[in-house]
Write an enzyme that holds these catalytic residues in place. Sequence first.
Site, PDB file in Angstrom:
ATOM      1  N   GLU A  19       0.742  -0.867   0.307  1.00 32.96           N
ATOM      2  CA  GLU A  19       0.099   0.580   0.317  1.00 32.96           C
ATOM      3  C   GLU A  19       0.740   1.143  -0.184  1.00 32.96           C
ATOM      4  O   GLU A  19       1.007   2.122   0.758  1.00 32.96           O
ATOM      5  CB  GLU A  19      -0.639   0.162   1.231  1.00 32.96           C
ATOM      6  CG  GLU A  19      -2.031  -1.507   1.018  1.00 32.96           C
ATOM      7  CD  GLU A  19      -3.367  -1.074   1.875  1.00 32.96           C
ATOM      8  OE1 GLU A  19      -3.113  -0.137   3.198  1.00 32.96           O
ATOM      9  OE2 GLU A  19      -3.942  -1.759   1.286  1.00 32.96           O
ATOM     10  N   GLU A  70      -4.226  -8.583  -0.339  1.00 35.96           N
ATOM     11  CA  GLU A  70      -5.738  -8.398   0.552  1.00 35.96           C
ATOM     12  C   GLU A  70      -6.812  -8.426   0.239  1.00 35.96           C
ATOM     13  O   GLU A  70      -7.395  -7.157  -1.059  1.00 35.96           O
ATOM     14  CB  GLU A  70      -5.246  -7.447   1.491  1.00 35.96           C
ATOM     15  CG  GLU A  70      -4.226  -6.731   2.210  1.00 35.96           C
ATOM     16  CD  GLU A  70      -3.123  -6.584   3.234  1.00 35.96           C
ATOM     17  OE1 GLU A  70      -4.393  -5.703   3.527  1.00 35.96           O
ATOM     18  OE2 GLU A  70      -2.639  -5.739   3.350  1.00 35.96           O
TER      19      GLU A  70
HETATM   20  O1  AHR Z   1      -5.372  -5.864   6.633  1.00 34.52           O
HETATM   21  C1  AHR Z   1      -4.697  -4.379   7.764  1.00 34.52           C
HETATM   22  C2  AHR Z   1      -4.184  -3.511   6.812  1.00 34.52           C
HETATM   23  O2  AHR Z   1      -5.223  -3.523   6.217  1.00 34.52           O
HETATM   24  C3  AHR Z   1      -3.203  -4.023   6.040  1.00 34.52           C
HETATM   25  O3  AHR Z   1      -1.702  -3.592   7.663  1.00 34.52           O
HETATM   26  C4  AHR Z   1      -2.887  -2.673   5.278  1.00 34.52           C
HETATM   27  O4  AHR Z   1      -2.412  -3.175   4.365  1.00 34.52           O
HETATM   28  C5  AHR Z   1      -4.704  -2.335   4.756  1.00 34.52           C
HETATM   29  O5  AHR Z   1      -4.615  -1.367   4.596  1.00 34.52           O
END
Ligand code: AHR
Length: 522
Positions: free
Chosen positions: A204, A325
């Site tokens: 991110e 994710e």
């Molecule tokens: O999964 C929780 C958080 O969500 C992670 O650390 C991040 O990459 C995302 O914003």
Amino acid sequence: MMKRFTIPVATIILMAAVEMTLAAQQSKTVADARIIINTDLGSEVISRHIYGHFSEHLGHCIYGGYWVGEDSDIDNTRGIRNDVVAALKASGIPNLRWPGGCFADEYHWMDGIGPRDQRPKMVNTHWGGVTEDNSFGTHEFLDLCEQLGTAPYICGNVGSGSVEEMSKWVEYINFDGISPMADLRKENGRDQAWGVQFWGVGNENWGCGGNMRPEYYADQFRRYATYCRNYGDNRLRKIAGGASSNDYNWTEVMMQEIPHQMMWGLSLHHYMTNWRDKGSATDFGEDEYFRTMKYAVDFGPMLDGHIRVMDQYDPRSRVALVVDEWGTWWDVEPGTNPGFLYQQNALRDAFVAAISLNHFNERCRRIKMANIAQTVNVLQAMILTDEEKMILTPTYHVFEMYRVHHDATLLPLNIDSGLQYSYGDQSIPAVSVSASKDINGKVHVSLVNVHPQEATEISLELRGMDADKVTGRILTADALNAHNTFDQPDQVHPESMLGIKLNKEMVSFTLPAHSIVVLELQ
Ligand code: AHR
């Protein structure tokens, strides 16, 4: 706790067609759905890595979830809990992403090697501001992966690290000859290189990973990736930090600015949540249920948006879309640390998982990897632990049931289903389906019906196959917020499904309301 969920989720058991331990109430069966599966036409393989997981140093995912230390009373192997390992192995976990997440871009791996009592402590500023003792580091993670029989996927630190730091991490883990890093690894007790293939270059980076503009990150990726070397026969699969949800511009800039041969994959993160009001994992009404099902259904077109951009620059699909994710994100359970993201997991979460996995299967030409967030005790977890106790969530059961799709060939299908789920002035298709053929010729079909009250009669035509045996498993419960607890760990679990009729090419059965079914045909 009072449940706010009031939809009359009358359970359907049609003419005893389906064996389920549900409160057998009457419910409507509506519109027939006709599905045609071309069993001899598949060409794309559903990578098992689509069924991957993600574990961050966050709350009790690592500490308490996996890692209890060698001296713990909880049954462990070299400090790693045996119950968690056994459960994840049983679901066929193909890869595990670590150490973050946002944590990755402030993790300095050298603090997590060497004798544990001499490792420096660190503050986990992203997640609860807790002090960690670095007792779970590179060796422990890779030991966990070996115990799980899973492929490690390591995310490097671009936000606050350096090219040198990441380059040395790759050397430490992957180089088998004589070198400063390989020698250090040996001093720390590991002779043989691990040969890790999957490497994320930051996380991110538009946000917690450095607040970079896409053009700037693309250049950073090129620098970092240059010095992440292949050692021996191991070919690194480098994954560029990707977009958030529908930020198609980020995807486009990466595809334009990064030479495709440098980038095995490009990531994407998407959480199916209402960020303004996440709501409870278990105490919700139909408005929140419908909204979440719509998020899950709409995830498909969002994936298509990124795939379209990638197709424009890479028509031969050399760069993988890596959804590293994804999942649900609710308010934390009352009384728990807000920074630990500990949430319960209900049948509703199982639907989100099942629909998303069907989306990934269907798009396996481009999507080669995905990682649900996050395996133990955090967000849409597979497993929840409380000291020595462990429970499996409804989402776990979906992953275990869908295991049959790993590395199977996606089968093209057509679905003509009349069943819509309407709420207020909105409507979504209630049924989602995906099918594959494994290397033994068995065909598996995963179906989801998210309609709270209505079942649907399915006639499934198998073109190109004369099946003589069909079996099925079903995951459902008497309420959409049904979930497993430490006191009642088996409220939601798969059961066998009876009453499926097979007549040569035709399979017919009732897909109950709010259920997930996986069929096996041979
Ligand atoms: O999964 C929780 C958080 O969500 C992670 O650390 C991040 O990459 C995302 O914003």
